[in-house]
Design a protein around this motif. Structure first.
Motif, PDB file in Angstrom:
ATOM      1  N   PHE A 139       0.827  -1.195   0.000  1.00 14.54           N
ATOM      2  CA  PHE A 139       0.000   0.000   0.000  1.00 14.54           C
ATOM      3  C   PHE A 139       0.866   1.252   0.000  1.00 14.54           C
ATOM      4  N   HIS A 140       0.385   2.307  -0.668  1.00 11.41           N
ATOM      5  CA  HIS A 140       1.041   3.611  -0.602  1.00 11.41           C
ATOM      6  C   HIS A 140       0.585   4.313   0.682  1.00 11.41           C
ATOM      7  N   ASP A 141       1.530   4.785   1.464  1.00 14.32           N
ATOM      8  CA  ASP A 141       1.209   5.381   2.759  1.00 14.32           C
ATOM      9  C   ASP A 141       0.270   6.568   2.623  1.00 14.32           C
ATOM     10  N   ASP A 142       0.507   7.428   1.614  1.00 12.57           N
ATOM     11  CA  ASP A 142      -0.327   8.621   1.478  1.00 12.57           C
ATOM     12  C   ASP A 142      -1.760   8.252   1.119  1.00 12.57           C
ATOM     13  N   SER A 143      -1.931   7.175   0.344  1.00  9.99           N
ATOM     14  CA  SER A 143      -3.275   6.746  -0.020  1.00  9.99           C
ATOM     15  C   SER A 143      -4.009   6.154   1.179  1.00  9.99           C
ATOM     16  N   VAL A 144      -3.296   5.405   2.023  1.00  8.97           N
ATOM     17  CA  VAL A 144      -3.908   4.877   3.248  1.00  8.97           C
ATOM     18  C   VAL A 144      -4.337   6.017   4.162  1.00  8.97           C
ATOM     19  N   ALA A 145      -3.472   7.032   4.288  1.00  6.91           N
ATOM     20  CA  ALA A 145      -3.814   8.186   5.130  1.00  6.91           C
ATOM     21  C   ALA A 145      -5.042   8.909   4.589  1.00  6.91           C
ATOM     22  N   ASP A 146      -5.121   9.083   3.268  1.00 11.20           N
ATOM     23  CA  ASP A 146      -6.290   9.737   2.676  1.00 11.20           C
ATOM     24  C   ASP A 146      -7.553   8.912   2.906  1.00 11.20           C
ATOM     25  N   PHE A 147      -7.421   7.600   2.792  1.00 14.98           N
ATOM     26  CA  PHE A 147      -8.569   6.720   3.027  1.00 14.98           C
ATOM     27  C   PHE A 147      -9.059   6.846   4.469  1.00 14.98           C
ATOM     28  N   PHE A 148      -8.135   6.813   5.431  1.00 19.40           N
ATOM     29  CA  PHE A 148      -8.515   6.936   6.833  1.00 19.40           C
ATOM     30  C   PHE A 148      -9.184   8.285   7.096  1.00 19.40           C
ATOM     31  N   ASP A 149      -8.638   9.356   6.528  1.00 23.17           N
ATOM     32  CA  ASP A 149      -9.232  10.681   6.730  1.00 23.17           C
ATOM     33  C   ASP A 149     -10.652  10.736   6.181  1.00 23.17           C
ATOM     34  N   SER A 150     -10.853  10.163   4.998  1.00 19.47           N
ATOM     35  CA  SER A 150     -12.185  10.200   4.397  1.00 19.47           C
ATOM     36  C   SER A 150     -13.191   9.399   5.217  1.00 19.47           C
ATOM     37  N   GLN A 151     -12.748   8.291   5.805  1.00 14.77           N
ATOM     38  CA  GLN A 151     -13.650   7.483   6.620  1.00 14.77           C
ATOM     39  C   GLN A 151     -14.026   8.193   7.918  1.00 14.77           C
ATOM     40  N   VAL A 152     -13.059   8.858   8.530  1.00 18.88           N
ATOM     41  CA  VAL A 152     -13.340   9.616   9.751  1.00 18.88           C
ATOM     42  C   VAL A 152     -14.280  10.777   9.438  1.00 18.88           C
ATOM     43  N   ASP A 153     -14.016  11.465   8.311  1.00 21.04           N
ATOM     44  CA  ASP A 153     -14.900  12.558   7.906  1.00 21.04           C
ATOM     45  C   ASP A 153     -16.318  12.054   7.642  1.00 21.04           C
ATOM     46  N   GLY A 154     -16.436  10.797   7.238  1.00 20.87           N
ATOM     47  CA  GLY A 154     -17.755  10.213   6.998  1.00 20.87           C
ATOM     48  C   GLY A 154     -18.449   9.731   8.253  1.00 20.87           C
ATOM     49  N   ARG A 174     -17.197   7.451  10.581  1.00 21.78           N
ATOM     50  CA  ARG A 174     -16.846   6.114  11.053  1.00 21.78           C
ATOM     51  C   ARG A 174     -15.689   6.160  12.047  1.00 21.78           C
ATOM     52  N   ARG A 175     -15.670   5.178  12.925  1.00 20.29           N
ATOM     53  CA  ARG A 175     -14.570   5.015  13.872  1.00 20.29           C
ATOM     54  C   ARG A 175     -13.504   4.110  13.266  1.00 20.29           C
ATOM     55  N   PRO A 176     -12.251   4.236  13.727  1.00 24.95           N
ATOM     56  CA  PRO A 176     -11.190   3.383  13.164  1.00 24.95           C
ATOM     57  C   PRO A 176     -11.499   1.899  13.233  1.00 24.95           C
ATOM     58  N   GLN A 177     -12.238   1.450  14.261  1.00 30.04           N
ATOM     59  CA  GLN A 177     -12.577   0.034  14.364  1.00 30.04           C
ATOM     60  C   GLN A 177     -13.446  -0.435  13.210  1.00 30.04           C
ATOM     61  N   GLN A 178     -14.108   0.493  12.526  1.00 28.59           N
ATOM     62  CA  GLN A 178     -15.011   0.120  11.446  1.00 28.59           C
ATOM     63  C   GLN A 178     -14.312   0.008  10.093  1.00 28.59           C
ATOM     64  N   PHE A 179     -13.117   0.584   9.958  1.00 26.48           N
ATOM     65  CA  PHE A 179     -12.483   0.580   8.639  1.00 26.48           C
ATOM     66  C   PHE A 179     -10.995   0.247   8.668  1.00 26.48           C
ATOM     67  N   GLY A 180     -10.391   0.135   9.849  1.00 27.81           N
ATOM     68  CA  GLY A 180      -8.954  -0.082   9.907  1.00 27.81           C
ATOM     69  C   GLY A 180      -8.522  -1.351  10.614  1.00 27.81           C
ATOM     70  N   ARG A 181      -9.430  -2.309  10.770  1.00 30.22           N
ATOM     71  CA  ARG A 181      -9.110  -3.519  11.516  1.00 30.22           C
ATOM     72  C   ARG A 181      -9.124  -4.793  10.672  1.00 30.22           C
ATOM     73  N   ILE A 182      -9.794  -4.775   9.538  1.00 28.51           N
ATOM     74  CA  ILE A 182      -9.928  -5.995   8.732  1.00 28.51           C
ATOM     75  C   ILE A 182      -9.179  -5.808   7.423  1.00 28.51           C
ATOM     76  N   TRP A 183      -8.102  -6.570   7.260  1.00 23.42           N
ATOM     77  CA  TRP A 183      -7.286  -6.538   6.053  1.00 23.42           C
ATOM     78  C   TRP A 183      -7.731  -7.674   5.146  1.00 23.42           C
TER      79      TRP A 183
END
Length: 260
Positions: A96-111, A113-122
């Motif tokens: 994964f590209h680090d900047d893309s992961v960071a953008d994804f996390f930011d967009s999910q938080v802005d939407g 969601r909590r980190p447990q909802q989008f950052g725990r299942i690979w």
């Protein structure tokens, strides 16, 4: 004297009968040991929409493809969507590209969601019949997800086999393989193949080695049996120049700060 002996015999017989009766009553009493506590095994469930998207993206290329499972707030082991980020792929790895992961996390938080909802299942795929994790999978799982309180690694192979492991770092920590299921009782949206294809095209790229191999294979297929030497030589020269431009471009991309 005979009466005394008879009294002793009667007393012994009475005592034996009392002990036998007490033993029988004890054996009939229910056990006072507490019943063992059994807990249901956790299960990773997919909505039909998430499963259809995962299958579609798995079959678009000959490499692995990976992303994050998105879950509802009230059930963190129900995957309702599968989201890609920018990545470089080979048949045995995903980076994964680090900047893309960071953008994804930011967009999910802005939407909301909590980190447990989008950052725990690979979630990722294998372009083969085996879903068993490779050594590269294990290294990636430990390096990128090892600090989370809990996380899941899920693999879907081309042949349909699946693998899921839940790891938790609370207390002494531990890990266990868990079953998976597509839950058709959950609400789900219709398939969106065009949108999924667009998401794949924007995020999934070949590694430098895979890109050059792909160029070579396409060039081999373009050769005709009646090519003369001059035309063949000119096409080979043009192809090698294309290889050089491609390699320089991939090296430039891999040198970017956000590339892994």
């Amino acid at each position: 004297m005979m009466r005394s002996v008879q009294h002793v015999a009667d007393a012994a017989k009475t005592s034996a009968n009392m002990k036998m009766s007490q033993t029988n009553r004890t054996s009939l009493m229910p056990s006072m040991r507490p019943a063992p506590i059994t807990r249901p095994t956790p299960m990773l469930r997919f909505t039909p929409y998430a499963w259809a998207k995962l299958l579609f993206l798995r079959d678009l290329g000959d490499t692995e493809v990976g992303g994050f499972g998105i879950t509802p707030a009230d059930d963190l082991l129900v995957v309702e969507d599968f989201q890609l980020v920018r990545q470089q792929c080979t048949p045995v790895s995903v980076q994964f590209h680090d900047d893309s992961v960071a953008d994804f996390f930011d967009s999910q938080v802005d939407g909301g969601r909590r980190p447990q909802q989008f950052g725990r299942i690979w979630l990722h795929t294998h372009p083969c019949n085996s879903a068993q994790p490779s050594s590269i999978d294990e290294e990636t799982f430990a390096r990128c997800f090892g600090k989370a309180d809990w996380t899941v690694m899920f693999i879907l192979a081309r042949g349909g086999q699946t693998y899921a492991r839940l790891r938790f770092n609370i207390g002494p920590g531990g890990a266990l393989e868990i079953p998976t299921n597509v839950d058709f009782t959950l609400p789900f949206a219709a398939s969106q193949h065009e949108d999924w294809q667009d998401e794949y095209d924007k995020n999934v790229g070949l590694s430098l080695e895979m890109a050059l191999d792909d160029l070579w294979e396409r060039r081999e297929w373009q050769r005709d049996s009646d090519d003369d030497f001059v035309e063949l030589a000119n096409r080979e020269l043009a192809a090698w120049e294309e290889d050089e431009r491609a390699s320089l471009e991939w090296l430039r991309l891999m040198d970017e700060p956000g590339a892994v």
